[in-house]
Design a protein around this motif. Structure first.
Motif, PDB file in Angstrom:
ATOM      1  N   ARG A 487       1.033  -1.113  -0.022  1.00 54.38           N
ATOM      2  CA  ARG A 487      -0.036  -0.102   0.127  1.00 54.38           C
ATOM      3  C   ARG A 487       1.090   1.285   0.079  1.00 54.38           C
ATOM      4  NH1 ARG A 487      -2.320   2.671   4.303  1.00 54.38           N
ATOM      5  NH2 ARG A 487      -1.927   1.058   5.737  1.00 54.38           N
ATOM      6  N   PHE A 488       1.861   1.317   0.780  1.00 55.31           N
ATOM      7  CA  PHE A 488       2.896   2.480   0.819  1.00 55.31           C
ATOM      8  C   PHE A 488       3.555   2.528  -0.331  1.00 55.31           C
ATOM      9  CE2 PHE A 488       7.288   3.943   0.858  1.00 55.31           C
ATOM     10  CZ  PHE A 488       7.034   4.992   1.713  1.00 55.31           C
ATOM     11  N   LEU A 489       4.171   1.513  -1.197  1.00 53.82           N
ATOM     12  CA  LEU A 489       4.743   1.979  -2.648  1.00 53.82           C
ATOM     13  C   LEU A 489       3.725   2.208  -3.363  1.00 53.82           C
ATOM     14  CD1 LEU A 489       7.026  -1.371  -2.454  1.00 53.82           C
ATOM     15  CD2 LEU A 489       7.708   1.082  -2.410  1.00 53.82           C
ATOM     16  N   ALA A 490       2.405   1.737  -3.471  1.00 58.08           N
ATOM     17  CA  ALA A 490       1.348   1.954  -4.455  1.00 58.08           C
ATOM     18  C   ALA A 490       1.029   3.715  -4.196  1.00 58.08           C
ATOM     19  CB  ALA A 490       0.105   1.266  -4.125  1.00 58.08           C
ATOM     20  N   ASP A 491       0.771   4.067  -2.842  1.00 57.17           N
ATOM     21  CA  ASP A 491       0.668   5.623  -2.859  1.00 57.17           C
ATOM     22  C   ASP A 491       1.904   6.383  -2.967  1.00 57.17           C
ATOM     23  OD1 ASP A 491      -1.873   4.968  -1.919  1.00 57.17           O
ATOM     24  OD2 ASP A 491      -1.444   5.077   0.183  1.00 57.17           O
ATOM     25  N   LEU A 492       3.013   6.036  -2.899  1.00 54.41           N
ATOM     26  CA  LEU A 492       4.325   6.734  -3.097  1.00 54.41           C
ATOM     27  C   LEU A 492       4.280   6.978  -4.647  1.00 54.41           C
ATOM     28  CD1 LEU A 492       6.614   8.161  -2.388  1.00 54.41           C
ATOM     29  CD2 LEU A 492       7.945   5.976  -2.417  1.00 54.41           C
ATOM     30  N   GLY A 493       4.001   5.719  -5.537  1.00 51.28           N
ATOM     31  CA  GLY A 493       3.999   5.683  -6.994  1.00 51.28           C
ATOM     32  C   GLY A 493       3.118   6.734  -7.451  1.00 51.28           C
ATOM     33  N   GLU A 494       1.814   6.820  -6.840  1.00 52.38           N
ATOM     34  CA  GLU A 494       0.680   7.709  -7.233  1.00 52.38           C
ATOM     35  C   GLU A 494       1.057   9.304  -6.945  1.00 52.38           C
ATOM     36  OE1 GLU A 494      -2.897   6.440  -5.536  1.00 52.38           O
ATOM     37  OE2 GLU A 494      -2.910   4.771  -6.694  1.00 52.38           O
ATOM     38  N   CYS A 495       1.537   9.408  -5.763  1.00 54.61           N
ATOM     39  CA  CYS A 495       1.853  10.944  -5.170  1.00 54.61           C
ATOM     40  C   CYS A 495       3.029  11.283  -6.041  1.00 54.61           C
ATOM     41  CB  CYS A 495       2.338  10.582  -3.732  1.00 54.61           C
ATOM     42  SG  CYS A 495       1.096  10.499  -2.474  1.00 54.61           S
ATOM     43  N   THR A 496       3.978  10.507  -6.421  1.00 55.38           N
ATOM     44  CA  THR A 496       5.234  10.943  -7.146  1.00 55.38           C
ATOM     45  C   THR A 496       4.651  11.210  -8.634  1.00 55.38           C
ATOM     46  OG1 THR A 496       6.720   9.571  -5.924  1.00 55.38           O
ATOM     47  CG2 THR A 496       7.388  10.224  -8.295  1.00 55.38           C
ATOM     48  N   ALA A 497       3.803  10.395  -9.157  1.00 51.83           N
ATOM     49  CA  ALA A 497       3.261  10.817 -10.401  1.00 51.83           C
ATOM     50  C   ALA A 497       2.378  12.206 -10.369  1.00 51.83           C
ATOM     51  CB  ALA A 497       2.309   9.765 -10.927  1.00 51.83           C
ATOM     52  N   ARG A 498       1.754  12.527  -9.408  1.00 54.82           N
ATOM     53  CA  ARG A 498       1.138  13.759  -9.297  1.00 54.82           C
ATOM     54  C   ARG A 498       2.134  14.821  -9.300  1.00 54.82           C
ATOM     55  NH1 ARG A 498      -2.627  10.952  -5.934  1.00 54.82           N
ATOM     56  NH2 ARG A 498      -1.514  11.933  -3.936  1.00 54.82           N
ATOM     57  N   VAL A 499       3.057  14.676  -8.624  1.00 56.06           N
ATOM     58  CA  VAL A 499       4.340  15.742  -8.605  1.00 56.06           C
ATOM     59  C   VAL A 499       5.146  15.875  -9.829  1.00 56.06           C
ATOM     60  CG1 VAL A 499       6.304  16.256  -7.285  1.00 56.06           C
ATOM     61  CG2 VAL A 499       4.386  15.439  -5.974  1.00 56.06           C
ATOM     62  N   ARG A 500       5.049  14.988 -10.496  1.00 56.94           N
ATOM     63  CA  ARG A 500       5.997  15.035 -11.585  1.00 56.94           C
ATOM     64  C   ARG A 500       4.797  15.665 -12.883  1.00 56.94           C
ATOM     65  NH1 ARG A 500       8.066   9.778 -14.353  1.00 56.94           N
ATOM     66  NH2 ARG A 500       9.668  11.130 -15.199  1.00 56.94           N
ATOM     67  N   ALA A 501       3.842  15.564 -12.707  1.00 59.21           N
ATOM     68  CA  ALA A 501       3.027  16.167 -13.689  1.00 59.21           C
ATOM     69  C   ALA A 501       2.558  17.755 -13.219  1.00 59.21           C
ATOM     70  CB  ALA A 501       1.438  15.558 -13.643  1.00 59.21           C
ATOM     71  N   SER A 502       2.640  18.051 -11.916  1.00 60.05           N
ATOM     72  CA  SER A 502       2.389  19.344 -11.489  1.00 60.05           C
ATOM     73  C   SER A 502       3.359  19.849 -10.295  1.00 60.05           C
ATOM     74  CB  SER A 502       0.822  19.445 -11.227  1.00 60.05           C
ATOM     75  OG  SER A 502       0.714  21.069 -10.607  1.00 60.05           O
ATOM     76  N   PRO A 503       4.612  19.801 -10.765  1.00 58.65           N
ATOM     77  CA  PRO A 503       5.245  20.355  -9.540  1.00 58.65           C
ATOM     78  C   PRO A 503       5.327  21.787  -8.910  1.00 58.65           C
ATOM     79  CG  PRO A 503       6.512  20.525 -11.710  1.00 58.65           C
ATOM     80  CD  PRO A 503       5.444  20.166 -11.872  1.00 58.65           C
ATOM     81  N   ASP A 504       4.366  21.848  -8.215  1.00 55.12           N
ATOM     82  CA  ASP A 504       3.997  22.962  -7.536  1.00 55.12           C
ATOM     83  C   ASP A 504       4.824  23.566  -6.654  1.00 55.12           C
ATOM     84  OD1 ASP A 504       2.389  25.291  -7.091  1.00 55.12           O
ATOM     85  OD2 ASP A 504       0.572  24.366  -6.601  1.00 55.12           O
ATOM     86  N   LYS A 505       4.601  24.355  -5.802  1.00 60.40           N
ATOM     87  CA  LYS A 505       5.413  24.657  -4.497  1.00 60.40           C
ATOM     88  C   LYS A 505       5.098  23.983  -3.327  1.00 60.40           C
ATOM     89  CE  LYS A 505       2.552  28.687  -2.985  1.00 60.40           C
ATOM     90  NZ  LYS A 505       2.218  30.113  -2.731  1.00 60.40           N
TER      91      LYS A 505
END
Length: 540
Positions: A487-505
């Motif tokens: 579950r941790f790795l799945a969430d980390l993958g999803e969160c990283t993908a969101r950041v890569r798509a929109s590297p906000d402040k």
């Protein structure tokens, strides 16, 4: 200034203040009344000329913040950051008010227990489901039951007087001796229990400072360690007036190079320190090589195993091949290990061990002339609860070798799974070669604290580390429960993908932490830290 001096000076300022910082400086200066700027210009140039020739970047910024008009702007920005932190802390209370004075009548047992349960529910991260990185090393409920019962039986005993509770004294001596055997010590080894890793490291510095003064006449002592060593050594050297010499680790392996350690050592060095493993990246220092250097230079060598000591001693039996980092290594003179981490005792329990009694005698405090009688104390504390002694003793005996080996195997398996999983996530990079219980990662594409922000929204509290900027996951028993690592790795993958798509402040506390790394004047960070600690104790 001559044209040449002015050119050099301009280059100095541009090196000192990159474009982003110059823009911030320009924004600050625009808010300062012109009268202050005019009055202060000549003095400011003279100050900067002096700084150019004599002082560090940190000193430049420290002086700059004292210039007319600047001080108020800096304080305004600090107050803004502090307000954000206070608001964050206030939200954690979820509307609960603070008790500020004793009630006229005492609370009933029912009310007390209900309030405690409600207070424990204020946290947003579930310990049982692995939401916390490190922090809690709570074992299975059946072990917790045994250990807490043991604690309650001796909670109001006091080992200060060994004649009053000889049974507690026996248990403490047995805890130390069992630890000696686990770390391959012999009958000449000595040690004590302490209140935690920080006290163990404080006592290590205290002991070696005293030994060096008596045996070598050293009155201006220094201690040498890699810059990834635990901050408790900074605290110890601050408290005991010892210079701490930090050696920068290799930027790829995150291990120190022996030649650089050698350069830092001189005739006033009282000891060398290595970590097994270190906290930021979970990397094990080259213990055997460092021990060889210490032997060559006739120095004590301390191995700080507070973090993973009760994993490394069971690694071989659990099927993992690690190089020795205990008393089998010739040159190791002391070891610290926290029984309240992977020894699974309650918090407030650690052990410091010495290869020979000649060192520990400088840890002890003995006053033969006190009017209250001859006073002897093995550690920093005087009175202590025997409860933590009994709980540690119970945790060790209840686990036994087989129990610890099983628990260690589970931690190692999840660590390797986390390492492989994180390495496979696009945008993330593992730092070094972690082997025990911590996996650190960063990114070349975006600010990795953004991932920590996103993971927090998903119920995971990652640790943010610095120099270099990174996050780490510190594996504890809750992460070994079925499905947690996946579950941790799945969430980390999803969160990283969101950041890569929109590297906000950055936002929240991660933003403050990220900002703090970039401030050259570290006194500003210390000031913010002190105000944060004040806020933790505020009941307003």
């Amino acid at each position: 200034m001559s044209d040449l001096e002015l050119s050099n000076f301009d280059s100095f300022v541009l090196r000192l203040l990159p474009k982003q910082q110059l823009l911030k400086l320009e924004a600050i200066l625009s808010k300062i009344p012109r009268v202050y700027l005019v009055a202060g210009t000549g003095i400011s140039i003279l100050i900067l000329q002096f700084l150019y020739r004599n002082v560090t970047v940190e000193s430049v910024f420290k002086a700059f913040r004292k210039l007319p008009g600047v001080r108020g702007i800096v304080e305004q920005e600090l107050n803004k950051s502090l307000t954000e932190l206070k608001e964050d802390l206030s939200k954690q209370m979820k509307g609960k008010s603070f008790i500020q004075e004793l009630p006229k009548e005492g609370w009933s047992e029912e009310n007390l227990l209900q309030e405690i349960k409600e207070l424990l529910d204020l946290g947003d991260f579930d310990v049982k489901t692995g939401g916390l990185s490190g922090t809690c090393h709570k074992p299975d409920d059946n072990i917790v039951s045994v250990v807490t019962q043991a604690y309650s039986l001796t909670a109001y005993t006091n080992p200060l007087n060994p004649d009053a509770f000889p049974g507690v004294r026996k248990m403490e001596a047995e805890v130390v001796r069992m630890a000696v055997k686990l770390f391959y010590g012999d009958d000449n080894c000595a040690g004590t229990m302490t209140s935690g890793g920080s006290e163990s490291l404080l006592l290590t510095v205290l002991a070696y400072r005293g030994y060096a003064k008596e045996k070598k006449g050293i009155t201006t002592p220094n201690l040498v360690m890699p810059d990834t060593g635990h901050v408790a050594f900074d605290k110890a050297c601050h408290m005991f007036n010892v210079e701490l010499r930090k050696v920068r680790v290799n930027g790829t392996t995150f291990k120190p190079e022996i030649k650089n350690l050698r350069k830092a050592i001189d005739k006033n060095t009282i000891a060398l320190v290595g970590s097994a493993p270190q906290y930021p990246h979970g990397i094990i220092d080259p213990i055997a090589e460092m021990a060889k250097l210490a032997l060559e230079l006739d120095l004590p060598f301390h191995v700080d195993s507070c973090l993973g000591g009760f994993l490394t001693v069971f690694a071989e039996a659990a099927g993992y091949n690690l190089e020795p980092m205990d008393f089998r290594v010739h040159g190791v003179t002391s070891i610290s290990a926290d029984t309240h981490k992977f020894g699974y005792a309650p918090k407030g329990s650690s052990i410091i061990l010495y290869k020979e009694k000649k060192y520990i005698h400088h840890q002890y405090y003995i006053n033969p002339d006190w009017t209250g009688g001859i006073f002897v104390s093995p550690t920093l504390a005087g009175s202590r609860s025997g409860g933590i002694v009994t709980a540690t003793w119970a945790a060790m005996l209840h686990h036994g070798m087989d129990g610890y080996v099983r628990a260690t195997k589970a931690i190692f398996e999840v660590t390797e799974k986390m390492r492989r999983g994180i390495a496979s996530i696009p945008g993330l990079k593992i730092l070094g070669d972690p082997k025990i219980c911590i996996v650190a990662f960063n990114s070349a594409e975006f600010h990795v604290y953004r991932v920590a922000d996103e993971m927090k929204k998903s119920g995971w509290l990652l640790d943010c580390v610095q120099y270099p900027t990174a996050c780490h996951i510190y594996i504890v028993p809750s992460h070994t429960s079925p499905g947690v690592a996946d579950r941790f790795l799945a969430d980390l993958g999803e969160c990283t993908a969101r950041v890569r798509a929109s590297p906000d402040k950055l936002s929240g506390r991660a933003a403050v932490y990220g900002m703090a790394q970039k401030i050259p004047d570290r006194s500003l960070v210390s000031e913010l830290g002190a105000n944060f600690l004040d806020a933790l104790y505020s009941t307003n």
